[in-house]
Motif scaffolding. Structure first.
Motif, PDB file in Angstrom:
ATOM      1  N   ASN A  77      14.661  35.986 -34.391  1.00  7.66           N
ATOM      2  CA  ASN A  77      14.809  34.422 -34.089  1.00  7.66           C
ATOM      3  C   ASN A  77      15.547  33.764 -35.176  1.00  7.66           C
ATOM      4  O   ASN A  77      15.123  33.437 -36.305  1.00  7.66           O
ATOM      5  CB  ASN A  77      13.214  33.973 -34.238  1.00  7.66           C
ATOM      6  N   PRO A 132      16.048  28.890 -38.213  1.00  7.85           N
ATOM      7  CA  PRO A 132      16.043  27.857 -37.144  1.00  7.85           C
ATOM      8  C   PRO A 132      15.004  26.906 -37.619  1.00  7.85           C
ATOM      9  O   PRO A 132      15.037  25.577 -37.139  1.00  7.85           O
ATOM     10  CB  PRO A 132      15.084  28.801 -36.149  1.00  7.85           C
ATOM     11  N   SER A 161      17.195  27.648 -32.960  1.00 10.04           N
ATOM     12  CA  SER A 161      17.575  29.059 -32.670  1.00 10.04           C
ATOM     13  C   SER A 161      18.708  29.255 -31.587  1.00 10.04           C
ATOM     14  O   SER A 161      19.147  30.225 -31.187  1.00 10.04           O
ATOM     15  CB  SER A 161      16.427  30.138 -32.300  1.00 10.04           C
TER      16      SER A 161
END
Length: 726
Positions: free
Chosen positions: A291, A275, A219
């Motif tokens: 995220n 991510p 991230s």
């Protein structure tokens, strides 16, 4: 000038800039003495007791006014490239610090004033940025987000970019190993560096856990800054065109892979990525706390070294970290916004760093002018007056016939063009094969023709002497000159073709500066080539000239005093530069050229290279004495500068003009060496002026030869990678 540079460097004293040297062995020992899990650095560096490597990291810390333990701010660790030092990132440091970020600009190991027990050549970048992050993360003035994540970004140019990319991988690996509870890096921007060499190091140290460094970004916000004509990186197409070609990293498979795409993307655009998988997300995202990772490729005008001096690049770096920290602070629970932490995220159009470059550039020119004043002025002191010959000036040159003058001019022009065209062959043993073959053929002509001329002249002289005719003595001199030219041509031929594996072709404990090895080889080769043309002109185009016209007429006392003069001038100037750097914490530089003092290790290494550079300056001294004989003042200076500078200048114009018009340079594999040639220009300008003015003042070449050898050798060693191998 230094005061003005300091004023800009500190943003009008609103930023405190301090220099220091961090003892990283002591730091790690104290930081992790009670930890059950040791960080990667202590477990994997092939070091001595307890993982210590005698590592000392020199740095400049930019601390904005108001930033403290009570009021921390996000931080950026900035580092330089392979041949540079921390000052090369000063422009970016100034711009980030004046916006409120803490900036840690540091010398990588084996560079500047940072040292360690070098485990092997070309290993410094694996750990430099990682150690900088560890050091920064321990400082209480660096912001920690609400969830415990350190707000640290890393960025570096060229090898500094590699080092920054690897630092993020080590950060994630330590996190996965349980050494860290929270990340210490949230953003990485590689300037002038792609990812082609990073994966091997990461995979090797992690046991294959991270064979693809993109997986470690998760991230985080990550980017690459690519010069349109970068000489090294950003092309993984495998088309075999060479390195020096026009690039578009967003269209390269490795580049758009970093963006999370499966097909070419766009430059100067942020992509949000998952991510977990590293693939780009197609939906528009407006929630900053979400995220997701971010990826971007900036494409800017210019070549590789221009990245460090480009307003466009500075704008990209400013905008990148503003964007990165805005997202990362929100992602990790600090929703107040950057302004709440004292950050004034001005856009990249408000830049002042270039003003400092003006001050340091003028200061550099003043220092170089001071060298000339010392060189010329010191001989007026009674003791140093002994450096001058009895006649003070070289004897007057007899008028030369128009045909001989035309031949001499043509010979000079040919030597300039040949030296320029042959630069790829002159930069390393076994260099550019095609150019080396052409140069070999030319040297063969010089060698055999000169040797034949020597034999014929000697034979005729012997016949004249036996017949008791006049003229035998007059033939001995050109015969000896022809034999000397033949020997020099033979030596240069061997150097160009058979010098592989000797002295300057590999980095070792004695010759431990790779870039200086290349420059020293060029110096010896180009010096011998210039000497051949000078001797041809002296013995055959202007046969009435004497040893004095070569600038060699001097007694041993005069030579010794000339050496003392050069040592005194170089020592005084270096002491002055050192004192000014202590007072104002700035150096003297313009673009990629800088005047810095050397540390102890660099000083000893410089002594090893002195003989090679002495040969170059000796040959240049003779060449300029021959070319400017009978000429005085600025016109003679202009001729001297043209002879020294034009070969490199013409080569660079040819190389980069073709590159920018066709997309492929005529010498597409002449990458690092091409950048070295760029850095030679300033030295060549001033060595010509020093040599020519010294010759006019002293009547011999020795003062200028010694001054150029000592001053520029030590200057060069202070500005490059230096492996202190054990």
């Amino acid at each position: 000038m230094s005061f003005g540079a300091q004023l800009v460097n500190t943003s009008g004293y609103s930023v405190q800039v301090t220099s220091g040297v961090a003892d990283m062995d002591q730091f790690y020992a104290e930081q992790y003495k009670d930890a059950t899990a040791k960080p990667l650095r202590l477990m994997t560096v092939g070091a001595k007791k307890d993982g210590m490597v005698n590592a000392k990291m020199a740095y400049d810390l930019y601390l904005p006014k108001g930033v403290s333990a009570e009021n921390p701010a996000p931080a950026v660790a900035l580092t330089h490239g392979y041949l540079n030092s921390k000052e090369f990132e000063e422009g970016f440091a100034i711009e980030l610090a004046r916006r409120g970020y803490v900036v840690f600009a540091y010398d990588q190991y084996d560079h500047g004033d940072s040292t360690w027990d070098t485990p092997s050549a070309f290993n410094f970048y694996v750990w430099s940025a990682y150690d900088a992050v560890e050091f920064l993360a321990a400082q209480d003035y660096v912001m920690t987000a609400a969830d415990g994540t350190k707000m640290i970004g890393v960025s570096g140019h060229s090898m500094g970019g590699f080092s920054s990319e690897i630092a993020v991988a080590w950060d994630q690996l330590n996190l996965d190993m349980g050494v860290y509870s929270h990340p210490k890096t949230v953003a990485v921007l590689a300037q002038g560096a792609d990812f082609r060499y990073v994966d091997a190091y990461v995979a090797g140290y992690s046991g294959g856990a991270y064979a693809n460094t993109y997986a470690t970004y998760k991230s985080r916000t990550a980017g690459a800054l690519q010069g349109e004509y970068d000489e090294f990186f950003f092309d993984n197409s495998g088309k075999g065109k060479g390195n020096v070609i026009e690039k578009d990293y967003a269209s390269d498979k490795v580049g758009y892979g970093m963006l999370g795409l499966t097909k070419p993307g766009e430059s100067n655009k942020f992509y949000q990525v998952d991510p977990a998988t590293g693939t780009a997300l197609t939906d528009e995202i407006t929630d900053l706390t979400g995220n997701y990772g971010e990826r971007i490729i900036y494409k800017v005008a210019g070549d590789h070294p221009y990245n460090t001096w480009s307003p466009q690049a500075a704008s990209c770096i400013i905008d990148f970290f503003n964007h990165a920290f805005e997202h990362q602070t929100a992602l990790h629970g600090s929703t107040a916004g950057l302004e709440a932490y004292g950050i004034n995220p001005k856009d990249g159009s408000h830049q002042i760093w270039w003003i400092k470059e003006v001050f340091t550039g003028i200061g550099m020119l003043m220092v170089l002018a001071a060298v000339l004043c010392g060189l010329i002025g010191l001989v007026n002191v009674p003791v140093f007056r002994l450096a001058c010959t009895d006649a003070t000036l070289i004897p007057e040159v007899e008028p030369t016939s128009k045909p001989r003058k035309a031949i001499g001019t043509g010979l000079t022009i040919f030597s300039i063009l040949l030296s320029g065209f042959m630069i790829p062959a002159l930069m390393s043993p076994g260099g550019n094969a095609a150019n080396a073959a052409i140069l070999t053929t030319i040297l063969d002509v010089f060698m055999y023709a000169s040797f034949a001329a020597a034999l014929i002249l000697a034979l005729v002289a012997g016949i004249f002497k036996a017949a008791k005719k006049d003229g035998s003595k007059e033939l001995v001199r050109p015969a000896g000159g022809a034999l000397l030219i033949s020997v020099i041509a033979l030596a240069l031929r061997w150097l160009i073709n058979d010098g592989t594996g000797y002295v300057l072709n590999s980095t070792n404990r004695w010759f431990n500066a790779p870039s200086i090895n290349t420059i020293a080889f060029w110096a010896v080769a180009s010096g011998l080539l210039a000497l051949i043309f000078a001797l041809i002109s002296h013995f055959f185009v202007n046969p009435n000239r004497t040893v004095a016209h070569l600038g060699l007429k001097a007694s041993w006392k005069q030579v010794g005093v000339s050496l003392l003069n050069a040592i005194v001038v170089s020592g005084v100037i270096c002491a002055f530069v050192w004192i000014i750097s202590l007072i104002f914490n700035v150096d003297f530089r313009m673009y990629t050229y800088a005047i810095k003092t050397v540390n102890g290790g660099a000083f000893l290494s410089a002594l090893h290279y002195l003989p090679f550079f002495f040969l170059f300056y000796f040959c240049s001294g003779i060449s300029l004495a021959v070319a400017t004989a009978g000429k005085k003042g600025w016109k003679a200076d202009a001729i001297a500068v043209a002879i020294e500078v034009l070969p490199c200048a013409l080569f660079l114009v040819y190389q980069y003009t073709i590159l920018m018009t066709t997309g492929v340079a005529p010498f597409p594999n002449f990458d690092l060496n091409g950048i070295l040639v760029q850095g030679l220009i300033w030295t060549l300008i001033f060595l010509a002026i020093y040599q020519r003015r010294s010759l006019e003042k002293n009547g011999n070449i020795w003062n200028g030869v010694f001054l150029n050898t000592i001053f520029f050798t030590f200057l060069t060693l202070g500005n490059t990678c230096l492996y202190l191998l054990k």
